[in-house]
Design a protein around this motif. Structure first.
Motif, PDB file in Angstrom:
ATOM      1  N   THR A 145       0.958  -1.342  -0.120  1.00 50.07           N
ATOM      2  CA  THR A 145       0.002  -0.062   0.005  1.00 50.07           C
ATOM      3  C   THR A 145       0.649   1.265   0.229  1.00 50.07           C
ATOM      4  O   THR A 145       0.324   2.253  -0.320  1.00 50.07           O
ATOM      5  N   GLY A 146       2.070   1.072   0.754  1.00 48.54           N
ATOM      6  CA  GLY A 146       2.794   2.516   0.751  1.00 48.54           C
ATOM      7  C   GLY A 146       2.030   3.475   1.803  1.00 48.54           C
ATOM      8  O   GLY A 146       2.603   4.469   1.776  1.00 48.54           O
ATOM      9  N   SER A 147       1.212   2.951   2.637  1.00 47.87           N
ATOM     10  CA  SER A 147       0.346   3.878   3.331  1.00 47.87           C
ATOM     11  C   SER A 147       1.630   4.577   4.635  1.00 47.87           C
ATOM     12  O   SER A 147       2.281   3.952   5.168  1.00 47.87           O
ATOM     13  N   LEU A 148       1.104   6.148   4.580  1.00 48.52           N
ATOM     14  CA  LEU A 148       2.117   6.882   5.419  1.00 48.52           C
ATOM     15  C   LEU A 148       1.974   6.561   6.789  1.00 48.52           C
ATOM     16  O   LEU A 148       2.627   6.351   7.842  1.00 48.52           O
ATOM     17  N   ALA A 149       0.482   6.249   7.105  1.00 47.52           N
ATOM     18  CA  ALA A 149       0.065   6.238   8.627  1.00 47.52           C
ATOM     19  C   ALA A 149       0.770   4.875   9.131  1.00 47.52           C
ATOM     20  O   ALA A 149       1.141   4.673  10.203  1.00 47.52           O
ATOM     21  N   GLN A 241       0.852  13.370  -3.158  1.00 43.74           N
ATOM     22  CA  GLN A 241       0.287  11.964  -2.737  1.00 43.74           C
ATOM     23  C   GLN A 241      -0.631  12.544  -1.639  1.00 43.74           C
ATOM     24  O   GLN A 241      -0.175  13.336  -0.758  1.00 43.74           O
ATOM     25  N   ALA A 242      -1.823  11.529  -1.203  1.00 40.77           N
ATOM     26  CA  ALA A 242      -2.751  11.824  -0.246  1.00 40.77           C
ATOM     27  C   ALA A 242      -3.090  10.478   0.273  1.00 40.77           C
ATOM     28  O   ALA A 242      -3.711   9.938  -0.522  1.00 40.77           O
ATOM     29  N   GLY A 243      -2.676  10.131   1.290  1.00 40.51           N
ATOM     30  CA  GLY A 243      -3.066   8.634   1.772  1.00 40.51           C
ATOM     31  C   GLY A 243      -2.175   7.688   0.603  1.00 40.51           C
ATOM     32  O   GLY A 243      -1.160   7.615   0.242  1.00 40.51           O
ATOM     33  N   GLY A 244      -3.249   6.740   0.201  1.00 43.79           N
ATOM     34  CA  GLY A 244      -2.843   6.012  -1.038  1.00 43.79           C
ATOM     35  C   GLY A 244      -3.031   6.227  -2.404  1.00 43.79           C
ATOM     36  O   GLY A 244      -2.746   5.430  -3.219  1.00 43.79           O
ATOM     37  N   THR A 245      -3.310   7.666  -2.801  1.00 44.82           N
ATOM     38  CA  THR A 245      -3.685   7.959  -3.781  1.00 44.82           C
ATOM     39  C   THR A 245      -2.583   8.912  -4.291  1.00 44.82           C
ATOM     40  O   THR A 245      -2.198   9.992  -3.481  1.00 44.82           O
TER      41      THR A 245
END
Length: 300
Positions: A145-149, A241-245
Motif C-alpha cells: 500500500t505504501g501507507s504513510l500512517a 500524494q494523499a493517503g494511498g492516492t
C-alpha cells in the motif's frame, strides 16, 4: 502498490487493528512485570506501550476516515487524514520520550533494586516476539500500500523492538549488579524515541504540504507519457500524494492536425499506463498543440 482502493483500505485497517490489539496485550503483561520488578526501563517500555495503544487507536479511526471514497464535499478524497494521524503519532511518541527521560533521571538520582527479574525477562521476551511478528505484518502491508500512517506506526513499533531488547539488556546487567544500567538505558530509549518522532513528523508534514513524488517516480511518469507514439513531449508535470492516492497533472504536446477524439484517446492510454505502473492514482492530462508550445518556447 495496489490498484484497488478497497483492497488498500482493507489492508491498512487490518494493520491498524493488529497494532492496537498487540499493544493492548503487551500493556497487560508489562504492567504485571513492572509492578513485580520496579524496573525503570520496564516502566519505560510500559509507558511506550500505553502510548502505542492511544496512537494505534487514533490511527485506526483516522484510517477508517482516510479510506472513505471521495464525496461531494471532498472531491480529492480523505487521504490527508493519514498524514494528520502520523503527526499525532509523532506527538504521542515525543510526549512519551520526555516522560521516559525524566523518569530515568529520577531513577539515577534515587536508585532502587529490581525485583523478580526472571518474571520481567519472561514478559519482555514474549513482548519482543509479539512486536517482531507485528512488524513483519506491517512491512507486508506497507509493501502493498505504501501507507504513510502504517509507515509511522511501523517506525514506532521498530523503536519498541529496540526498546524491548534494551530492557532485556538492562535487566541482565542489573542482575549482575550494574543497577545504573536500568536508568541509563531508559534515558537512551527516550532520546531514540524523540529522534524517531522528529522523522515521522517531518515526513507527514511534507505530505500535508503536497510535496512532489520522488524523482524516480516522476521520471517514470515522464517516460511512460513520452513513450506514446502520438506524444511529442510533456511539460508542467505536477505530482503529490494523499493517503494511498497519487495525483498527477501534466500537459502533453500533440500534433496540430490531430482530431479531438484521437487526442482524447491518447490521454486515456497514458492514464491507463500510469495507473498500471503506479497503482491507485488520479491523472489529469491537458492536451497542447505542438505549434502553440513551440511558439511559447520561442518567446521565452
Amino acid at each position: 502498490m495496489q490498484n484497488d482502493p478497497e483492497h488498500y483500505a482493507r489492508l491498512v485497517r487490518r494493520a491498524a487493528l493488529a497494532a492496537t490489539l498487540t499493544a493492548t496485550l503487551l500493556i497487560v503483561g508489562k504492567l504485571i512485570a513492572w509492578l513485580g520488578s520496579g524496573s525503570a526501563s520496564l516502566l519505560a517500555s510500559l509507558t511506550d506501550s500505553l502510548m502505542d495503544v492511544a496512537a494505534s487507536l487514533l490511527n485506526l479511526m483516522a484510517l477508517r476516515y482516510a479510506t472513505q471514497p471521495a464525496d461531494d464535499q471532498h472531491r480529492f478524497g480523505h487521504g490527508k487524514m493519514e498524514s494528520l494521524a502520523a503527526v499525532a503519532q509523532a506527538m504521542f511518541i515525543a510526549g512519551s520520550s520526555l516522560l521516559l527521560i525524566l523518569h530515568g533521571i529520577d531513577r539515577l538520582a534515587h536508585p532502587s533494586p529490581i525485583n523478580q527479574v526472571g518474571m520481567a525477562v519472561f514478559v519482555m521476551v514474549l513482548s519482543t516476539i509479539a512486536t517482531a511478528a507485528l512488524l513483519l505484518y506491517q512491512r507486508y502491508v506497507i509493501s502493498k500500500t505504501g501507507s504513510l500512517a502504517i509507515k509511522a506506526d511501523s517506525l514506532h513499533y521498530r523503536s519498541d523492538l529496540l526498546m524491548n531488547l534494551a530492557v532485556l539488556l538492562a535487566l541482565g546487567l542489573s542482575a549482575w549488579g550494574l543497577g545504573m544500567a536500568d536508568a541509563v538505558l531508559a534515558i537512551a530509549i527516550g532520546l531514540y524515541m524523540a529522534w524517531s518522532a522528529k522523522g515521522i513528523a517531518e515526513d507527514a508534514i511534507q505530505h500535508l504540504l503536497d510535496r512532489e513524488l520522488p524523482e524516480q517516480e516522476k521520471q517514470q511518469i515522464q517516460s511512460l507519457a513520452e513513450a506514446h507514439p502520438g506524444v511529442h513531449g510533456i511539460h508542467d508535470l505536477r505530482t503529490r500524494q494523499a493517503g494511498g492516492t497519487r495525483f498527477v497533472q501534466m500537459h502533453v504536446e500533440l500534433a496540430d492536425e490531430l482530431p479531438l477524439v484521437d487526442a482524447h484517446q491518447i490521454a486515456d492510454d497514458i492514464e491507463a499506463k500510469l495507473k498500471k505502473a503506479l497503482g491507485n492514482c488520479d491523472v489529469i492530462i491537458h492536451q497542447d498543440p505542438i505549434s502553440v508550445v513551440t511558439a511559447s518556447r520561442a518567446k521565452e
